[in-house]
Design a protein around this motif. Structure first.
Motif, PDB file in Angstrom:
ATOM      1  N   HIS A  31      -7.077 -49.278 -41.551  1.00 10.84           N
ATOM      2  CA  HIS A  31      -6.721 -48.364 -40.462  1.00 10.84           C
ATOM      3  C   HIS A  31      -5.763 -49.004 -39.455  1.00 10.84           C
ATOM      4  CE1 HIS A  31      -9.805 -45.906 -42.246  1.00 10.84           C
ATOM      5  NE2 HIS A  31      -9.398 -44.892 -41.523  1.00 10.84           N
ATOM      6  N   GLY A  32      -5.101 -50.075 -39.898  1.00 15.98           N
ATOM      7  CA  GLY A  32      -4.142 -50.735 -39.022  1.00 15.98           C
ATOM      8  C   GLY A  32      -2.745 -50.175 -39.210  1.00 15.98           C
ATOM      9  N   GLY A  33      -1.999 -50.107 -38.110  1.00 13.87           N
ATOM     10  CA  GLY A  33      -0.629 -49.624 -38.168  1.00 13.87           C
ATOM     11  C   GLY A  33       0.328 -50.637 -37.571  1.00 13.87           C
ATOM     12  N   LYS A  34       1.592 -50.544 -37.983  1.00 16.40           N
ATOM     13  CA  LYS A  34       2.629 -51.423 -37.438  1.00 16.40           C
ATOM     14  C   LYS A  34       3.899 -50.623 -37.239  1.00 16.40           C
ATOM     15  CE  LYS A  34       3.034 -56.016 -38.175  1.00 16.40           C
ATOM     16  NZ  LYS A  34       2.325 -56.235 -36.959  1.00 16.40           N
ATOM     17  N   GLU A  35       4.598 -50.924 -36.170  1.00 13.12           N
ATOM     18  CA  GLU A  35       5.934 -50.354 -35.979  1.00 13.12           C
ATOM     19  C   GLU A  35       6.937 -51.485 -36.154  1.00 13.12           C
ATOM     20  OE1 GLU A  35       6.977 -48.887 -32.067  1.00 13.12           O
ATOM     21  OE2 GLU A  35       8.591 -47.665 -32.913  1.00 13.12           O
ATOM     22  N   ILE A  36       7.945 -51.236 -36.959  1.00 17.08           N
ATOM     23  CA  ILE A  36       8.979 -52.241 -37.187  1.00 17.08           C
ATOM     24  C   ILE A  36      10.312 -51.618 -36.783  1.00 17.08           C
ATOM     25  CG2 ILE A  36      10.108 -53.677 -38.927  1.00 17.08           C
ATOM     26  CD1 ILE A  36       7.153 -53.042 -40.357  1.00 17.08           C
ATOM     27  N   ILE A  37      11.007 -52.304 -35.896  1.00 11.83           N
ATOM     28  CA  ILE A  37      12.254 -51.757 -35.342  1.00 11.83           C
ATOM     29  C   ILE A  37      13.438 -52.646 -35.718  1.00 11.83           C
ATOM     30  CG2 ILE A  37      13.466 -51.204 -33.178  1.00 11.83           C
ATOM     31  CD1 ILE A  37      10.689 -50.620 -31.963  1.00 11.83           C
ATOM     32  N   VAL A  47      10.374 -47.854 -38.124  1.00 12.98           N
ATOM     33  CA  VAL A  47       9.588 -47.589 -39.324  1.00 12.98           C
ATOM     34  C   VAL A  47       8.116 -47.757 -38.977  1.00 12.98           C
ATOM     35  CG1 VAL A  47       9.029 -48.554 -41.596  1.00 12.98           C
ATOM     36  CG2 VAL A  47      11.412 -48.353 -40.880  1.00 12.98           C
ATOM     37  N   LEU A  48       7.291 -46.876 -39.509  1.00 16.04           N
ATOM     38  CA  LEU A  48       5.856 -47.064 -39.302  1.00 16.04           C
ATOM     39  C   LEU A  48       5.193 -47.399 -40.629  1.00 16.04           C
ATOM     40  CD1 LEU A  48       3.506 -44.682 -40.125  1.00 16.04           C
ATOM     41  CD2 LEU A  48       4.935 -43.361 -38.595  1.00 16.04           C
ATOM     42  N   VAL A  49       4.297 -48.366 -40.564  1.00 15.59           N
ATOM     43  CA  VAL A  49       3.488 -48.760 -41.720  1.00 15.59           C
ATOM     44  C   VAL A  49       2.044 -48.497 -41.342  1.00 15.59           C
ATOM     45  CG1 VAL A  49       2.882 -50.625 -43.292  1.00 15.59           C
ATOM     46  CG2 VAL A  49       5.148 -50.591 -42.247  1.00 15.59           C
ATOM     47  N   GLN A  50       1.342 -47.752 -42.164  1.00 18.34           N
ATOM     48  CA  GLN A  50      -0.045 -47.417 -41.824  1.00 18.34           C
ATOM     49  C   GLN A  50      -0.945 -47.578 -43.037  1.00 18.34           C
ATOM     50  OE1 GLN A  50      -1.436 -46.359 -38.701  1.00 18.34           O
ATOM     51  NE2 GLN A  50      -3.276 -46.887 -39.863  1.00 18.34           N
ATOM     52  N   LYS A  51      -2.025 -48.315 -42.850  1.00 17.12           N
ATOM     53  CA  LYS A  51      -3.039 -48.462 -43.903  1.00 17.12           C
ATOM     54  C   LYS A  51      -4.212 -47.559 -43.566  1.00 17.12           C
ATOM     55  CE  LYS A  51      -5.622 -52.053 -46.338  1.00 17.12           C
ATOM     56  NZ  LYS A  51      -5.860 -53.513 -46.389  1.00 17.12           N
ATOM     57  N   LYS A  52      -4.704 -46.869 -44.589  1.00 20.79           N
ATOM     58  CA  LYS A  52      -5.876 -46.007 -44.403  1.00 20.79           C
ATOM     59  C   LYS A  52      -6.570 -45.876 -45.749  1.00 20.79           C
ATOM     60  CE  LYS A  52      -6.381 -41.128 -43.764  1.00 20.79           C
ATOM     61  NZ  LYS A  52      -7.637 -40.975 -44.426  1.00 20.79           N
ATOM     62  N   ASP A  53      -7.859 -46.098 -45.743  1.00 19.72           N
ATOM     63  CA  ASP A  53      -8.659 -46.014 -46.974  1.00 19.72           C
ATOM     64  C   ASP A  53      -8.043 -46.862 -48.091  1.00 19.72           C
ATOM     65  OD1 ASP A  53     -10.355 -44.241 -45.650  1.00 19.72           O
ATOM     66  OD2 ASP A  53      -9.134 -42.508 -46.243  1.00 19.72           O
ATOM     67  N   GLY A  54      -7.516 -47.999 -47.715  1.00 16.88           N
ATOM     68  CA  GLY A  54      -6.977 -48.933 -48.699  1.00 16.88           C
ATOM     69  C   GLY A  54      -5.573 -48.605 -49.181  1.00 16.88           C
ATOM     70  N   ILE A  55      -5.008 -47.510 -48.687  1.00 18.88           N
ATOM     71  CA  ILE A  55      -3.665 -47.106 -49.118  1.00 18.88           C
ATOM     72  C   ILE A  55      -2.671 -47.366 -47.989  1.00 18.88           C
ATOM     73  CG2 ILE A  55      -2.232 -45.126 -49.793  1.00 18.88           C
ATOM     74  CD1 ILE A  55      -4.799 -43.965 -51.065  1.00 18.88           C
ATOM     75  N   ILE A  56      -1.551 -47.981 -48.342  1.00 17.52           N
ATOM     76  CA  ILE A  56      -0.519 -48.281 -47.353  1.00 17.52           C
ATOM     77  C   ILE A  56       0.656 -47.339 -47.555  1.00 17.52           C
ATOM     78  CG2 ILE A  56       1.139 -50.011 -46.568  1.00 17.52           C
ATOM     79  CD1 ILE A  56      -0.936 -52.133 -47.522  1.00 17.52           C
ATOM     80  N   LYS A  57       1.080 -46.705 -46.475  1.00 19.37           N
ATOM     81  CA  LYS A  57       2.240 -45.809 -46.529  1.00 19.37           C
ATOM     82  C   LYS A  57       3.267 -46.277 -45.502  1.00 19.37           C
ATOM     83  CE  LYS A  57       2.350 -42.641 -48.786  1.00 19.37           C
ATOM     84  NZ  LYS A  57       2.657 -42.432 -50.214  1.00 19.37           N
ATOM     85  N   VAL A  58       4.536 -46.063 -45.838  1.00 22.70           N
ATOM     86  CA  VAL A  58       5.631 -46.463 -44.956  1.00 22.70           C
ATOM     87  C   VAL A  58       6.510 -45.241 -44.721  1.00 22.70           C
ATOM     88  CG1 VAL A  58       7.544 -48.063 -44.611  1.00 22.70           C
ATOM     89  CG2 VAL A  58       5.574 -48.757 -46.002  1.00 22.70           C
ATOM     90  N   TYR A  59       6.687 -44.876 -43.456  1.00 23.50           N
ATOM     91  CA  TYR A  59       7.478 -43.691 -43.106  1.00 23.50           C
ATOM     92  C   TYR A  59       8.520 -44.025 -42.044  1.00 23.50           C
ATOM     93  CZ  TYR A  59       3.833 -40.823 -45.324  1.00 23.50           C
ATOM     94  OH  TYR A  59       2.959 -40.253 -46.229  1.00 23.50           O
ATOM     95  N   ASP A  60       9.590 -43.262 -42.063  1.00 27.80           N
ATOM     96  CA  ASP A  60      10.538 -43.257 -40.958  1.00 27.80           C
ATOM     97  C   ASP A  60       9.747 -42.757 -39.744  1.00 27.80           C
ATOM     98  OD1 ASP A  60      12.884 -43.247 -39.481  1.00 27.80           O
ATOM     99  OD2 ASP A  60      13.595 -41.330 -40.288  1.00 27.80           O
ATOM    100  N   ASN A  61       9.778 -43.522 -38.661  1.00 24.52           N
ATOM    101  CA  ASN A  61       8.965 -43.175 -37.492  1.00 24.52           C
ATOM    102  C   ASN A  61       9.672 -42.111 -36.653  1.00 24.52           C
ATOM    103  OD1 ASN A  61       7.024 -43.162 -35.527  1.00 24.52           O
ATOM    104  ND2 ASN A  61       7.663 -45.105 -34.602  1.00 24.52           N
ATOM    105  N   ARG A  62       9.751 -40.926 -37.228  1.00 22.83           N
ATOM    106  CA  ARG A  62      10.515 -39.847 -36.594  1.00 22.83           C
ATOM    107  C   ARG A  62       9.820 -38.539 -36.945  1.00 22.83           C
ATOM    108  NH1 ARG A  62      16.188 -38.529 -35.671  1.00 22.83           N
ATOM    109  NH2 ARG A  62      16.667 -40.714 -35.781  1.00 22.83           N
ATOM    110  N   CYS A  63       9.344 -37.861 -35.929  1.00 25.81           N
ATOM    111  CA  CYS A  63       8.641 -36.603 -36.166  1.00 25.81           C
ATOM    112  C   CYS A  63       9.634 -35.518 -36.586  1.00 25.81           C
ATOM    113  CB  CYS A  63       7.911 -36.181 -34.895  1.00 25.81           C
ATOM    114  SG  CYS A  63       6.990 -34.640 -35.100  1.00 25.81           S
TER     115      CYS A  63
END
Ligand code: FES
Length: 126
Positions: A31-37, A47-63
């Motif tokens: 459940h940890g997140g990171k922002e990388i600029i 960029v946002l990196v978010q782990k949840k339930d053992g799965i890591i996803k990486v998204y453009d940090n833009r709504c």
């Protein structure tokens, strides 16, 4: 709405070249997140990196609603229940795995996934 294709950061003005390390997996607790600029001149990529339930996803940090970063001042990208990614601007909720907005002003739209390669120890841009 159709899910957009993964974003290659090197295609953006301030984006790093393919193969750039984003973070170590050891830096991501459950459940940890990171922002990388990345910055270059007047351009900025977040960029946002978010782990949840053992799965890591990486998204453009833009709504997809108004284009703001999902977070505001910290690296908390999940809602209080820890069930969804949340945009702090107007509260849109996104499915962590698909990036699809399930509630809020951009319902049905998607966060843009970032093209990455994951090794056993780290995440790199593709
Ligand atoms: S900018 Fe994210 S919900 Fe409006």
């Amino acid at each position: 709405m159709k899910k957009p294709s993964p974003l290659h950061l090197e295609d953006l003005p301030a984006g790093p070249p393919a193969g750039t390390k984003l973070c170590n997996l050891a830096d991501l607790p459950e459940h940890g997140g990171k922002e990388i600029i990345f910055r270059e001149d007047r351009f900025r990529v977040s960029v946002l990196v978010q782990k949840k339930d053992g799965i890591i996803k990486v998204y453009d940090n833009r709504c997809p609603h108004a284009g703001t970063p999902l977070n505001m001042f910290d690296e908390n990208f999940l809602n209080i229940e820890g069930s969804h990614l949340i945009c702090r601007t107007h509260g849109a909720l996104f499915n962590h795995e698909s990036g699809k907005c399930i509630l809020g002003p951009c319902k049905g739209e998607y966060l843009r996934e970032v093209a990455v390669d994951m090794t056993d120890t780290a995440i790199f841009t593709r």
